[in-house]
Design a protein around this motif. Structure first.
Motif, PDB file in Angstrom:
ATOM      1  N   GLY A  34       0.664  -1.581   0.082  1.00 27.63           N
ATOM      2  CA  GLY A  34      -0.374   0.507   0.167  1.00 27.63           C
ATOM      3  C   GLY A  34       0.649   1.645  -0.118  1.00 27.63           C
ATOM      4  N   ASP A  35       0.379   2.615  -0.597  1.00 32.06           N
ATOM      5  CA  ASP A  35       0.983   4.292   0.102  1.00 32.06           C
ATOM      6  C   ASP A  35       0.828   4.267   1.047  1.00 32.06           C
ATOM      7  OD1 ASP A  35       0.212   3.695  -3.178  1.00 32.06           O
ATOM      8  OD2 ASP A  35      -1.251   4.839  -3.055  1.00 32.06           O
ATOM      9  N   GLY A  36       2.337   4.698   1.327  1.00 31.24           N
ATOM     10  CA  GLY A  36       2.555   5.636   2.320  1.00 31.24           C
ATOM     11  C   GLY A  36       3.966   6.207   2.237  1.00 31.24           C
ATOM     12  N   ILE A  37       4.055   6.825   3.581  1.00 33.73           N
ATOM     13  CA  ILE A  37       5.624   7.506   3.128  1.00 33.73           C
ATOM     14  C   ILE A  37       6.306   7.859   5.096  1.00 33.73           C
ATOM     15  CG2 ILE A  37       6.218   9.983   3.421  1.00 33.73           C
ATOM     16  CD1 ILE A  37       4.612  10.354   1.197  1.00 33.73           C
ATOM     17  N   THR A  38       7.010   7.238   5.035  1.00 35.95           N
ATOM     18  CA  THR A  38       8.007   7.396   6.170  1.00 35.95           C
ATOM     19  C   THR A  38       9.387   8.282   6.531  1.00 35.95           C
ATOM     20  OG1 THR A  38       7.737   4.090   6.111  1.00 35.95           O
ATOM     21  CG2 THR A  38       9.145   5.339   7.564  1.00 35.95           C
ATOM     22  N   SER A  39       9.039   9.068   7.446  1.00 37.32           N
ATOM     23  CA  SER A  39      10.439   9.786   7.120  1.00 37.32           C
ATOM     24  C   SER A  39      10.931  10.872   8.449  1.00 37.32           C
ATOM     25  CB  SER A  39       9.401  11.430   7.139  1.00 37.32           C
ATOM     26  OG  SER A  39       8.867  11.510   8.648  1.00 37.32           O
ATOM     27  N   ALA A  40      12.279  10.474   8.402  1.00 42.83           N
ATOM     28  CA  ALA A  40      12.629  10.613   9.153  1.00 42.83           C
ATOM     29  C   ALA A  40      12.764  12.328   9.855  1.00 42.83           C
ATOM     30  CB  ALA A  40      14.627  10.418   9.130  1.00 42.83           C
ATOM     31  N   PRO A  41      12.809  12.739  11.193  1.00 41.94           N
ATOM     32  CA  PRO A  41      12.698  14.128  11.505  1.00 41.94           C
ATOM     33  C   PRO A  41      13.417  14.525  11.134  1.00 41.94           C
ATOM     34  CG  PRO A  41      12.350  12.836  14.025  1.00 41.94           C
ATOM     35  CD  PRO A  41      12.746  11.995  12.882  1.00 41.94           C
ATOM     36  N   PRO A  42      13.675  16.140  11.023  1.00 37.61           N
ATOM     37  CA  PRO A  42      14.240  17.043  10.217  1.00 37.61           C
ATOM     38  C   PRO A  42      15.530  16.931  10.899  1.00 37.61           C
ATOM     39  CG  PRO A  42      12.294  18.893   9.974  1.00 37.61           C
ATOM     40  CD  PRO A  42      12.002  16.364  11.297  1.00 37.61           C
ATOM     41  N   GLU A  43      17.342  17.173  10.643  1.00 41.35           N
ATOM     42  CA  GLU A  43      18.413  17.669  11.592  1.00 41.35           C
ATOM     43  C   GLU A  43      18.678  18.537  10.498  1.00 41.35           C
ATOM     44  OE1 GLU A  43      20.920  14.435  12.432  1.00 41.35           O
ATOM     45  OE2 GLU A  43      19.235  12.938  11.852  1.00 41.35           O
ATOM     46  N   ALA A  44      19.132  19.346  10.877  1.00 45.94           N
ATOM     47  CA  ALA A  44      19.594  21.041  10.123  1.00 45.94           C
ATOM     48  C   ALA A  44      19.002  21.650   9.430  1.00 45.94           C
ATOM     49  CB  ALA A  44      20.826  20.246  10.229  1.00 45.94           C
ATOM     50  N   LEU A 297      -0.601   9.271   4.490  1.00 44.29           N
ATOM     51  CA  LEU A 297       0.092   8.766   4.733  1.00 44.29           C
ATOM     52  C   LEU A 297       0.620   8.521   5.196  1.00 44.29           C
ATOM     53  CD1 LEU A 297       0.769  10.189   0.295  1.00 44.29           C
ATOM     54  CD2 LEU A 297       0.102   8.129   1.580  1.00 44.29           C
ATOM     55  N   HIS A 298       1.448   9.408   5.366  1.00 39.85           N
ATOM     56  CA  HIS A 298       2.452   8.963   6.803  1.00 39.85           C
ATOM     57  C   HIS A 298       1.961   8.815   8.413  1.00 39.85           C
ATOM     58  CE1 HIS A 298       5.350  12.769   4.896  1.00 39.85           C
ATOM     59  NE2 HIS A 298       5.569  12.604   5.355  1.00 39.85           N
ATOM     60  N   ALA A 299       1.258   8.252   8.291  1.00 47.07           N
ATOM     61  CA  ALA A 299       0.453   7.434   9.508  1.00 47.07           C
ATOM     62  C   ALA A 299       0.500   6.466   8.665  1.00 47.07           C
ATOM     63  CB  ALA A 299      -1.717   7.818   9.650  1.00 47.07           C
ATOM     64  N   ALA A 300      -0.159   6.071   7.063  1.00 43.36           N
ATOM     65  CA  ALA A 300       0.319   4.894   6.793  1.00 43.36           C
ATOM     66  C   ALA A 300       1.934   3.967   6.660  1.00 43.36           C
ATOM     67  CB  ALA A 300      -0.700   4.017   5.044  1.00 43.36           C
ATOM     68  N   GLY A 301       2.385   5.379   6.749  1.00 47.05           N
ATOM     69  CA  GLY A 301       4.267   5.110   6.604  1.00 47.05           C
ATOM     70  C   GLY A 301       4.841   5.221   8.139  1.00 47.05           C
ATOM     71  N   GLY A 302       3.896   5.684   8.753  1.00 44.87           N
ATOM     72  CA  GLY A 302       4.720   5.635   9.900  1.00 44.87           C
ATOM     73  C   GLY A 302       5.881   6.216  10.363  1.00 44.87           C
ATOM     74  N   GLN A 303       6.443   7.045  11.517  1.00 41.29           N
ATOM     75  CA  GLN A 303       7.031   7.888  12.368  1.00 41.29           C
ATOM     76  C   GLN A 303       8.855   6.906  12.432  1.00 41.29           C
ATOM     77  OE1 GLN A 303       7.673  10.878  11.188  1.00 41.29           O
ATOM     78  NE2 GLN A 303       9.054  11.600  11.657  1.00 41.29           N
ATOM     79  N   THR A 304       9.655   6.763  11.927  1.00 43.93           N
ATOM     80  CA  THR A 304      10.654   6.437  11.622  1.00 43.93           C
ATOM     81  C   THR A 304      11.379   6.659  13.330  1.00 43.93           C
ATOM     82  OG1 THR A 304      12.132   8.408  11.221  1.00 43.93           O
ATOM     83  CG2 THR A 304      11.276   5.566   9.236  1.00 43.93           C
ATOM     84  N   LEU A 305      11.329   7.906  14.096  1.00 45.37           N
ATOM     85  CA  LEU A 305      12.071   8.346  14.734  1.00 45.37           C
ATOM     86  C   LEU A 305      11.799   8.877  16.148  1.00 45.37           C
ATOM     87  CD1 LEU A 305      15.501   9.308  13.112  1.00 45.37           C
ATOM     88  CD2 LEU A 305      15.469   7.565  14.217  1.00 45.37           C
TER      89      LEU A 305
END
Length: 305
Positions: A34-44, A297-305
């Protein structure tokens, strides 16, 4: 270096996946359907994502960062500067700041890719250390370059982990060098005199005060540069206009609020937009989807950190 048009890839290539030798981190990509986006929180100010799509992913949009990434599975198709493009697994994608583009899967297999979004001032700073100035413009958005690819694997293979100061600084130097190597000299090497200190003070003000009105007169007073020269210098250094830079900082704040579960209307007003409708229009122009779809989409992908 090579570029693929949407007519240029062969059907027998579409089942390719990123070569295992590129790094164990990319081999361990999750197989969640399924569709999804997983993102790491921004660094600098640097963002990293993994995205999965079947069919169209993003409608036409533009953002104010370099978008640099790797296609991992499937075929990534997009329109860029009036021409259809296609990226195969292992190829590098480079989207210049403020350039309109869309994106999606080129076949029924679907698409998986990873991207790093780098503020243009980071690239400018890295090149300025070598007495270069301005932003490199890479006219070919799809590249076949082993060195560039390996630098991206280093940045994207462990998206679940922080990059860290040392690795990040080395990465920025490497990415800047790769961009410079592929740049269109006619556009990227025009001589320019930029007041980097004044421009940074302007960008800092817009980051800190994005929830209120900021005028060019405000920036002019800080920079001590006339507003027209300031606008030209800012675009040369940051790849976009001061106004659009301010809007994007507001949208950055919106995304953080949405990740925390705030209502759309509250996120809009709390980030400097007049109302939710105003935010929605700018959000879709910047990210190719509505705020509600982005959150789904971010809820489907999950937050990595």
């Amino acid at each position: 270096m090579s570029t693929n048009s949407t007519l240029g890839y062969q059907e027998n290539n579409t089942a390719q996946t990123l070569d295992a030798g590129l790094g164990a981190g990319l081999e361990r990509l999750c197989n969640t359907p399924g569709d999804g986006i997983t993102s790491a929180p921004p660094e600098a100010g640097i963002e990293r994502i993994e995205a999965r799509f079947q069919g169209n992913g993003f409608s036409p949009h533009r953002h104010d960062t370099y978008a640099i990434g790797l296609t991992i599975n499937g075929v990534q198709t997009f329109n860029y500067r009036g021409e259809g493009q296609a990226s195969l697994p292992g190829q590098v994608i480079v989207i210049h700041p403020d350039e309109l583009h869309d994106g999606g899967a080129g076949n029924e297999q679907g698409l998986r890719y990873r991207m790093i979004y780098v503020p243009p001032e980071k690239i400018s700073d890295a090149l300025a250390a070598g007495r270069d100035s301005g932003l490199p413009f890479v006219s070919s958005p799809v590249l076949t370059d082993i060195e560039f690819r390996q630098d991206l694997v280093e940045a994207l293979s462990d998206i679940e982990c922080e990059i860290g100061d040392l690795k990040r600084d080395c990465l920025l130097a490497d990415l800047a060098a790769c961009l410079k190597r592929h740049a269109d000299n006619g556009k990227s090497n025009r001589p320019a005199v930029l007041d980097h200190k004044a421009l940074k003070e302007c960008s800092d003000l817009m980051k800190e005060c994005c929830d209120r009105d900021v005028t060019l007169a405000d920036l002019e007073a800080i920079a001590q540069i006339d507003r027209y020269s300031l606008a030209r210098q800012f675009r040369r250094a940051y790849g976009t206009s001061p106004h659009r830079y301010l809007v994007m900082r507001r949208l950055d704040r919106v995304k953080l609020k949405l990740q925390k579960g705030e209502k759309l209307a509250d996120a809009a007003v709390g980030s400097g937009f007049s109302d939710q409708s105003h935010m929605n229009r700018h959000f879709k122009r910047a990210f190719g989807m509505s705020p509600g779809e982005w959150r789904r989409l971010h809820a489907a992908g999950g937050q990595t950190l």
